[in-house]
Design a protein around this motif. Structure first.
Motif, PDB file in Angstrom:
ATOM      1  N   CYS A   1       0.820  -1.220   0.000  1.00 17.81           N
ATOM      2  CA  CYS A   1       0.000   0.000   0.000  1.00 17.81           C
ATOM      3  C   CYS A   1       0.849   1.263   0.000  1.00 17.81           C
ATOM      4  O   CYS A   1       0.355   2.336  -0.359  1.00 17.81           O
ATOM      5  CB  CYS A   1      -0.940   0.005   1.203  1.00 17.81           C
ATOM      6  SG  CYS A   1      -2.198  -1.284   1.120  1.00 17.81           S
TER       7      CYS A   1
ATOM      8  N   PRO B   1       1.882   4.164  -4.325  1.00 16.10           N
ATOM      9  CA  PRO B   1       0.607   4.737  -4.790  1.00 16.10           C
ATOM     10  C   PRO B   1      -0.025   3.992  -5.968  1.00 16.10           C
ATOM     11  O   PRO B   1      -1.243   3.939  -6.081  1.00 16.10           O
ATOM     12  CB  PRO B   1       0.970   6.164  -5.190  1.00 16.10           C
ATOM     13  CG  PRO B   1       2.222   6.471  -4.452  1.00 16.10           C
ATOM     14  CD  PRO B   1       2.944   5.165  -4.282  1.00 16.10           C
TER      15      PRO B   1
ATOM     16  N   ASN C   1      -0.346   0.965  -6.315  1.00 16.94           N
ATOM     17  CA  ASN C   1      -1.081  -0.184  -5.797  1.00 16.94           C
ATOM     18  C   ASN C   1      -2.405   0.206  -5.143  1.00 16.94           C
ATOM     19  O   ASN C   1      -3.088  -0.632  -4.587  1.00 16.94           O
ATOM     20  CB  ASN C   1      -0.228  -0.969  -4.803  1.00 16.94           C
ATOM     21  CG  ASN C   1       0.935  -1.642  -5.474  1.00 16.94           C
ATOM     22  OD1 ASN C   1       0.867  -1.994  -6.640  1.00 16.94           O
ATOM     23  ND2 ASN C   1       2.016  -1.808  -4.755  1.00 16.94           N
ATOM     24  N   ARG C   2      -2.762   1.470  -5.225  1.00 15.07           N
ATOM     25  CA  ARG C   2      -4.035   1.943  -4.671  1.00 15.07           C
ATOM     26  C   ARG C   2      -5.016   2.325  -5.769  1.00 15.07           C
ATOM     27  O   ARG C   2      -6.031   2.947  -5.512  1.00 15.07           O
ATOM     28  CB  ARG C   2      -3.802   3.132  -3.742  1.00 15.07           C
ATOM     29  CG  ARG C   2      -3.068   2.746  -2.470  1.00 15.07           C
ATOM     30  CD  ARG C   2      -2.758   3.986  -1.643  1.00 15.07           C
ATOM     31  NE  ARG C   2      -2.128   3.628  -0.400  1.00 15.07           N
ATOM     32  CZ  ARG C   2      -2.737   3.634   0.785  1.00 15.07           C
ATOM     33  NH1 ARG C   2      -3.988   3.976   0.895  1.00 15.07           N
ATOM     34  NH2 ARG C   2      -2.075   3.304   1.869  1.00 15.07           N
ATOM     35  N   GLU C   3      -4.713   1.962  -7.010  1.00 12.09           N
ATOM     36  CA  GLU C   3      -5.574   2.328  -8.133  1.00 12.09           C
ATOM     37  C   GLU C   3      -6.754   1.379  -8.284  1.00 12.09           C
ATOM     38  O   GLU C   3      -7.834   1.789  -8.679  1.00 12.09           O
ATOM     39  CB  GLU C   3      -4.750   2.373  -9.419  1.00 12.09           C
ATOM     40  CG  GLU C   3      -3.722   3.489  -9.393  1.00 12.09           C
ATOM     41  CD  GLU C   3      -2.765   3.451 -10.577  1.00 12.09           C
ATOM     42  OE1 GLU C   3      -2.937   2.594 -11.470  1.00 12.09           O
ATOM     43  OE2 GLU C   3      -1.845   4.279 -10.589  1.00 12.09           O
TER      44      GLU C   3
ATOM     45  N   ASP D   1      -8.082  -2.684  -3.854  1.00 11.76           N
ATOM     46  CA  ASP D   1      -6.896  -2.226  -3.115  1.00 11.76           C
ATOM     47  C   ASP D   1      -7.147  -0.895  -2.420  1.00 11.76           C
ATOM     48  O   ASP D   1      -6.667  -0.667  -1.310  1.00 11.76           O
ATOM     49  CB  ASP D   1      -5.695  -2.094  -4.048  1.00 11.76           C
ATOM     50  CG  ASP D   1      -5.156  -3.441  -4.494  1.00 11.76           C
ATOM     51  OD1 ASP D   1      -5.275  -4.417  -3.726  1.00 11.76           O
ATOM     52  OD2 ASP D   1      -4.604  -3.517  -5.607  1.00 11.76           O
ATOM     53  N   ARG D   2      -7.884  -0.008  -3.071  1.00 16.31           N
ATOM     54  CA  ARG D   2      -8.181   1.291  -2.461  1.00 16.31           C
ATOM     55  C   ARG D   2      -8.895   1.106  -1.124  1.00 16.31           C
ATOM     56  O   ARG D   2      -8.517   1.698  -0.115  1.00 16.31           O
ATOM     57  CB  ARG D   2      -9.055   2.117  -3.413  1.00 16.31           C
ATOM     58  CG  ARG D   2      -8.557   3.497  -3.644  1.00 16.31           C
ATOM     59  CD  ARG D   2      -9.458   4.378  -4.485  1.00 16.31           C
ATOM     60  NE  ARG D   2     -10.459   3.779  -5.311  1.00 16.31           N
ATOM     61  CZ  ARG D   2     -10.307   3.529  -6.614  1.00 16.31           C
ATOM     62  NH1 ARG D   2      -9.187   3.828  -7.221  1.00 16.31           N
ATOM     63  NH2 ARG D   2     -11.294   2.988  -7.308  1.00 16.31           N
TER      64      ARG D   2
ATOM     65  N   CYS E   1      -6.454  -0.951   1.390  1.00 12.20           N
ATOM     66  CA  CYS E   1      -5.340  -0.120   1.873  1.00 12.20           C
ATOM     67  C   CYS E   1      -5.842   0.942   2.852  1.00 12.20           C
ATOM     68  O   CYS E   1      -5.189   1.230   3.852  1.00 12.20           O
ATOM     69  CB  CYS E   1      -4.591   0.515   0.707  1.00 12.20           C
ATOM     70  SG  CYS E   1      -3.559  -0.641  -0.226  1.00 12.20           S
ATOM     71  N   ALA E   2      -7.000   1.529   2.562  1.00 14.92           N
ATOM     72  CA  ALA E   2      -7.573   2.516   3.490  1.00 14.92           C
ATOM     73  C   ALA E   2      -7.879   1.855   4.833  1.00 14.92           C
ATOM     74  O   ALA E   2      -7.638   2.436   5.892  1.00 14.92           O
ATOM     75  CB  ALA E   2      -8.827   3.148   2.902  1.00 14.92           C
TER      76      ALA E   2
ATOM     77  N   ASP F   1      -4.631   1.196   6.639  1.00 18.73           N
ATOM     78  CA  ASP F   1      -4.039   2.460   7.102  1.00 18.73           C
ATOM     79  C   ASP F   1      -4.565   2.844   8.479  1.00 18.73           C
ATOM     80  O   ASP F   1      -3.872   3.491   9.261  1.00 18.73           O
ATOM     81  CB  ASP F   1      -4.326   3.595   6.111  1.00 18.73           C
ATOM     82  CG  ASP F   1      -3.487   3.502   4.851  1.00 18.73           C
ATOM     83  OD1 ASP F   1      -2.467   2.787   4.857  1.00 18.73           O
ATOM     84  OD2 ASP F   1      -3.872   4.143   3.845  1.00 18.73           O
TER      85      ASP F   1
END
Length: 169
Positions: A140, A143, A145-147, A151-152, A155-156, A159
């Motif tokens: 994550c 960046p 890898n957050r597309e 994953d978005r 990853c959130a 986090d």
């Protein structure tokens, strides 16, 4: 009657309306946890084969048997690892490819015995923290890898967690 059979066959094989995914998931126990903590706990569960709260090479080698979908027990292809990481753990295909590249140490396009290096041993807690940090920081942290929508969201969620939040009981 023959037309009905052919229609059912086509639906299952071709994947129209998602039927093939349903049957694959049903027969391959594809029921991943929805929350990230659960995903990390299932990884630990699968990699602590003997239940002694230590993850060793022996445990990981045993778990790798469950990555075999094509009958080649000693060779893991990328699609097999991606299938396991999306189906069993619920991660994105991109993360599955990321993990394949981490496992394919000698970079020959397959994971074999030669890719397993020095002996390892982690306590269950250390194994959880290692996987959490790998996902949060290495995956994550990039960046690109957050597309992917999956994953978005994941990853959130990760986090907002700390290693201390990852508890498996």
């Amino acid at each position: 009657m023959l037309a009905l059979r052919l229609t059912v066959f086509a639906l299952l094989v071709c994947g129209t309306c998602g039927f093939s995914g349903y049957w694959f998931n049903l027969f391959n126990h594809c029921n991943p946890p929805e929350q990230m903590v659960g995903k990390f706990c299932v990884i630990l569960l699968d990699n602590n084969y003997d239940g002694d709260n230590n993850v060793t090479n022996r445990d990981i080698h045993y778990d790798s048997l469950f990555y075999d979908y094509d009958g080649e027990l000693c060779t893991m292809h990328e699609w097999e690892l991606v299938t396991k990481w999306t189906c069993r753990f619920g991660f994105s295909e991109e993360f599955g490819r990321f993990m394949f590249n981490r496992f394919d140490i000698i970079e020959d396009g397959v994971v074999t015995e030669g890719d397993f290096g020095a002996p390892l041993s982690y306590t269950a807690d250390n194994f959880l923290v290692m996987n959490f940090n790998l996902y949060k920081n290495l995956y994550c942290g990039d960046p690109k890898n957050r597309e992917n929508p999956v994953d978005r969201v994941q990853c959130a969620e990760v986090d907002a967690l700390t290693p201390e939040d990852i508890k498996c009981t």
